[in-house]
Design a protein around this motif. Structure first.
Motif, short mmCIF file in Angstrom:
data_model
loop_
_atom_site.label_atom_id
_atom_site.label_comp_id
_atom_site.label_asym_id
_atom_site.label_seq_id
_atom_site.Cartn_x
_atom_site.Cartn_y
_atom_site.Cartn_z
N VAL A 1 12.69 12.77 -8.33
CA VAL A 1 12.85 11.37 -7.90
C VAL A 1 14.00 11.32 -6.90
CG1 VAL A 1 13.32 9.01 -8.67
CG2 VAL A 1 12.01 10.58 -10.14
N THR A 2 13.65 11.13 -5.64
CA THR A 2 14.66 11.13 -4.58
C THR A 2 14.08 10.51 -3.32
OG1 THR A 2 16.07 12.50 -3.16
CG2 THR A 2 13.99 13.48 -3.82
N ALA A 3 14.95 9.99 -2.46
CA ALA A 3 14.52 9.61 -1.12
C ALA A 3 15.40 10.34 -0.11
CB ALA A 3 14.56 8.11 -0.91
N PRO B 1 2.45 11.13 15.93
CA PRO B 1 2.75 10.05 14.99
C PRO B 1 3.64 10.60 13.87
CG PRO B 1 0.55 10.90 14.58
CD PRO B 1 1.08 11.67 15.75
N SER B 2 4.64 9.84 13.47
CA SER B 2 5.48 10.26 12.34
C SER B 2 4.66 10.23 11.06
CB SER B 2 6.67 9.32 12.20
OG SER B 2 7.22 9.43 10.90
N GLY B 3 4.95 11.15 10.14
CA GLY B 3 4.30 11.13 8.84
C GLY B 3 5.12 10.35 7.82
N THR B 4 6.34 9.96 8.17
CA THR B 4 7.21 9.30 7.19
C THR B 4 7.65 7.90 7.60
OG1 THR B 4 9.17 10.25 8.21
CG2 THR B 4 8.18 11.51 6.41
N ARG C 1 0.85 -1.18 0.00
CA ARG C 1 0.00 0.00 0.00
C ARG C 1 0.89 1.23 0.00
NH1 ARG C 1 -4.70 2.46 0.41
NH2 ARG C 1 -4.18 4.40 1.48
N PHE C 2 0.61 2.12 -0.94
CA PHE C 2 1.43 3.32 -1.06
C PHE C 2 0.70 4.51 -0.44
CE2 PHE C 2 2.46 0.69 -4.82
CZ PHE C 2 3.80 0.45 -4.55
N GLN C 3 1.48 5.50 -0.02
CA GLN C 3 0.86 6.73 0.48
C GLN C 3 1.67 7.94 0.08
OE1 GLN C 3 0.07 6.91 4.68
NE2 GLN C 3 -0.99 8.87 4.46
N TYR C 4 0.99 8.94 -0.48
CA TYR C 4 1.66 10.21 -0.77
C TYR C 4 1.69 10.97 0.54
CZ TYR C 4 3.31 14.14 -3.56
OH TYR C 4 4.09 15.14 -4.10
N GLY C 5 2.83 10.95 1.22
CA GLY C 5 2.94 11.56 2.55
C GLY C 5 3.65 12.90 2.51
N THR C 6 4.19 13.28 3.66
CA THR C 6 4.88 14.57 3.82
C THR C 6 5.92 14.79 2.73
OG1 THR C 6 5.09 13.64 6.05
CG2 THR C 6 5.70 15.93 5.78
N ALA C 7 6.58 13.72 2.33
CA ALA C 7 7.68 13.88 1.37
C ALA C 7 7.36 13.14 0.06
CB ALA C 7 8.96 13.34 1.99
N GLY C 8 6.08 13.10 -0.31
CA GLY C 8 5.69 12.39 -1.53
C GLY C 8 5.63 10.90 -1.24
N PHE C 9 5.82 10.08 -2.28
CA PHE C 9 5.91 8.63 -2.08
C PHE C 9 7.35 8.31 -1.73
CE2 PHE C 9 2.41 8.89 -5.24
CZ PHE C 9 1.43 8.19 -4.54
N ARG C 10 7.54 7.46 -0.74
CA ARG C 10 8.91 7.09 -0.40
C ARG C 10 8.95 5.71 0.23
NH1 ARG C 10 12.65 11.25 2.90
NH2 ARG C 10 12.00 12.65 1.24
N THR C 11 9.69 4.80 -0.34
CA THR C 11 9.82 3.45 0.22
C THR C 11 10.99 2.74 -0.49
OG1 THR C 11 8.62 1.39 0.67
CG2 THR C 11 8.10 2.47 -1.39
N VAL D 1 3.93 25.67 13.96
CA VAL D 1 2.99 24.96 13.08
C VAL D 1 3.34 23.47 13.09
CG1 VAL D 1 2.67 26.96 11.56
CG2 VAL D 1 4.41 25.25 11.00
N PRO D 2 2.42 22.62 12.58
CA PRO D 2 2.72 21.19 12.53
C PRO D 2 3.94 20.87 11.65
CG PRO D 2 0.38 21.56 12.17
CD PRO D 2 1.04 22.90 12.15
N THR D 3 4.57 19.75 11.92
CA THR D 3 5.74 19.27 11.18
C THR D 3 5.46 19.16 9.69
OG1 THR D 3 6.25 17.96 13.11
CG2 THR D 3 7.40 17.36 11.10
N GLY D 4 6.47 19.38 8.89
CA GLY D 4 6.31 19.26 7.43
C GLY D 4 6.48 20.63 6.79
N VAL D 5 7.34 20.64 5.77
CA VAL D 5 7.74 21.91 5.17
C VAL D 5 6.56 22.71 4.66
CG1 VAL D 5 9.09 22.87 3.31
CG2 VAL D 5 9.92 20.90 4.54
N LYS D 6 5.55 22.02 4.12
CA LYS D 6 4.46 22.80 3.52
C LYS D 6 3.75 23.67 4.57
CE LYS D 6 1.57 18.77 3.74
NZ LYS D 6 1.70 17.47 3.14
#
Ligand SMILES: CC(=O)N[C@H]1[C@@H](OP(=O)(O)O)O[C@H](CO)[C@@H](O)[C@@H]1O
Ligand SMILES: [Mg+2]
Length: 548
Positions: free
Chosen positions: A63-65, A502-505, A21-31, A355-360
């Motif tokens: 494209v990066t992790a 909870p961590s977003g990543t 299961r994939f999730q577009y999270g704080t930093a996009g898709f990453r796995t 503000v909450p964590t995450g650059v945006k």
């Protein structure tokens, strides 16, 4: 207009692996990179759709992790002004990535195109880049199939840093307008930064050499080009530049290593001399950590909070000297992870928001100031000049030579700073400018305030989604009753502060604690960690030993 048949044809070449299961999270898709092929293809399709939705404006794909291990990879989308993808599309990205078969995917796509009213006959334009990961080339090939499926006009930015990709997106979309962000090429980026830097330090002494730990990543070749552009104005020594050595990326080096282990990368032992400044980039060069060794060779870290304090104070001073303090209000944005001592230092001087964590979140909050300085403690951040402030700087008539010089400096800072996203190299030049102007060494910068000892702990729980927070993540509202117990613990510690989110990543819950001594900060963190573990019914046999 129906989905073009080419989409299904290409989609068949990029089947989604079962049971992932994939999730577009704080930093996009990453796995792990090995499962990402279908995601990259679908992101290619989505980027083309986003461009069509925005009348053919250029969308970026990176494209990066970042600081993750080398075997991971990821992908994130960049909106036309060089900012992160609008949050309202994150959910669509997740849904599309999880459609199991080609038919499911086409169905979801069709639903989305209808609901979002995307006119498929519109043009699509994208620009894409990748970091140095070995998995990058094949993932980019999948991405390109996504572009082809919708006939998008695609420009390959090659192996580059995340902030350069963001720069390119903004530069392409503002080309030939009065808001032109710079020439839309890597060369344009280097010229913009180096010219602004040289202006800002023109009357200053050449600084002593700075060591840059490039994390064995894409920062290495990019910093090497920056070195050429800076010439004699800034002596830089590049370390950890082995981008082709398997397993070297982010391994015991880089900004995340420095921040989490609070240590000098072992590879810099004996290279960094006492008193000398060093800094680390992360794997995609959007985070920056500074450090130095004192005369007893003790390591001292200068993190994102220290950068924010240094830069914000400098900008405020320039605004005042220029005579602009009534028109240009400077503010700072932090997250709950900011060291309490930095928040105190900054709050005594200017408005500070949490503000909450995450650059945006930081980026959007910073846009509300005339000049907004934001940094995460981990070294990701930048400074935003609002459009109105940029006009003020352009039109303002100074009345004294001192005002005129300060105004020129502010104009140059507006050029030097990559305002699309945190940029380790642009931020490094910014720090160097302030140090040169204040004639500060690392030690003097470090003495602006003294960090409160702090500790970050991860807790593995059955379901991190039961953790819900409020007040910029500083208070838990779920699981019920847990926050009260945390408060009771915190009260027992001098200068104590702790929060749980909870961590977003990562599939963990994070515990942060600070207190007036190292031992107390550790103890508080391990007590709260133990509390969270037990509260969630954690198995006593696997309970981490350090938890109290
Ligand atoms: C404590 C911490 O450093 N959290 C990081 C981390 O987020 P988490 O949601 O905590 O996993 O990754 C984010 C993306 O890189 C970054 O924005 C953030 O600061
Ligand atoms: Mg990064």
């Amino acid at each position: 207009m129906p989905i073009p048949p080419a989409v299904a044809k290409f989609a068949d070449l990029h089947p989604k692996p079962a049971h992932v299961r994939f999730q577009y999270g704080t930093a996009g898709f990453r796995t792990v990179a090995s499962v990402l092929d279908s995601v990259l293809f679908r992101v290619g399709v989505l980027a083309a759709l986003r461009s069509k939705k925005l009348d053919g404006k250029t969308i970026g794909v990176m494209v990066t992790a970042s600081h993750n291990p080398e075997q991971d990879n990821g992908v994130k989308l960049v909106d036309p002004r060089g900012e992160m993808l609008d949050t309202s599309w994150e959910g669509h990205a997740t849904v599309l990535s999880n459609a199991q078969t080609t038919d499911d995917f086409i169905n979801e796509l069709d639903k989305f195109v209808q609901a979002a009213k995307i006119d498929l006959s519109k043009p699509a334009r994208v620009v894409y880049g990748r970091d140095t990961r070995p998995s990058g080339a094949s993932l980019v090939a999948a991405l390109e199939d996504g572009f082809k499926a919708l006939g998008a006009e695609a420009r390959d930015a090659g192996v580059t840093t995340t902030p350069i990709l963001h720069y390119l997106v903004r530069a392409i979309n503002t080309k030939g307008t009065k808001d032109s962000y710079g020439d839309d090429s890597e060369e344009g980026y280097f010229l913009k930064l180096s010219a602004a830097y040289k202006k800002l330090v023109a009357t200053r002494q050449t600084p002593s050499p700075l060591i840059i730990d490039c994390a064995n990543g894409v920062g290495a070749p990019i910093a090497a080009r920056l070195v050429e552009h800076l010439g004699d104005s800034m002596p830089l020594i590049l370390e950890n530049t082995s981008i082709t050595t398997p397993g070297a990326l982010n391994n015991a080096c880089g900004a995340d290593y420095v921040k989490t282990s609070q240590k000098l990368p072992p590879s810099l032992d004996g290279r960094l001399q006492p008193g000398q400044r060093g800094c680390s980039l992360d794997g995609d060069a959007d985070r920056l950590m500074y450090f130095y060794l004192d005369e007893r060779s003790q390591f001292h870290m200068l993190d994102g909070d220290k950068i924010a304090a240094l830069v914000a104070a400098f900008v405020v001073e320039l605004v005042k000297t220029a005579g602009l303090q009534s028109q240009v209000k400077v503010g700072v944005v932090q997250t709950a992870y900011a060291n309490g001592a930095s928040t105190k230092y900054l709050s005594e001087r200017l408005p500070v928001r949490c503000v909450p964590t995450g650059v945006k979140h930081l980026h959007h909050a910073a846009e509300h100031y005339n000049i907004g300085v934001y940094f995460e403690a981990n070294g990701h951040g930048t400074v935003l000049f609002s459009p109105a402030t940029q006009e003020t700087l352009r039109d303002y008539q100074p009345s004294t030579p001192a005002q005129s010089t300060a105004l020129e400096h502010l104009r140059s800072l507006n050029q030097l700073i990559n305002q699309t996203v945190g940029d380790a190299l642009s931020d490094m030049l910014l720090v160097e400018v302030v140090l040169a102007h204040k004639a500060y060494s690392g030690l003097e910068w470090d003495s602006l305030y003294v960090d409160l000892p702090n500790r970050l702990v991860k807790v593995v729980v059955a379901d991190r989604n039961q953790f819900k927070t409020e007040d910029a993540e500083r208070q838990l509202i779920s699981p019920p009753g847990l926050q009260q117990k945390i408060n009771e613990l915190v009260r027992r510690y001098d200068g104590g502060r702790s929060f749980v989110r909870p961590s977003g990543t990562e599939d963990v819950v994070r515990v942060y604690a600070e207190a007036s001594s190292r031992a107390q900060a550790d103890e508080l963190a391990f007590r709260v960690g133990g509390l969270v573990y037990d509260f969630c019914g954690g198995n006593p046999t696997t309970r981490p030993k350090e938890f109290i």
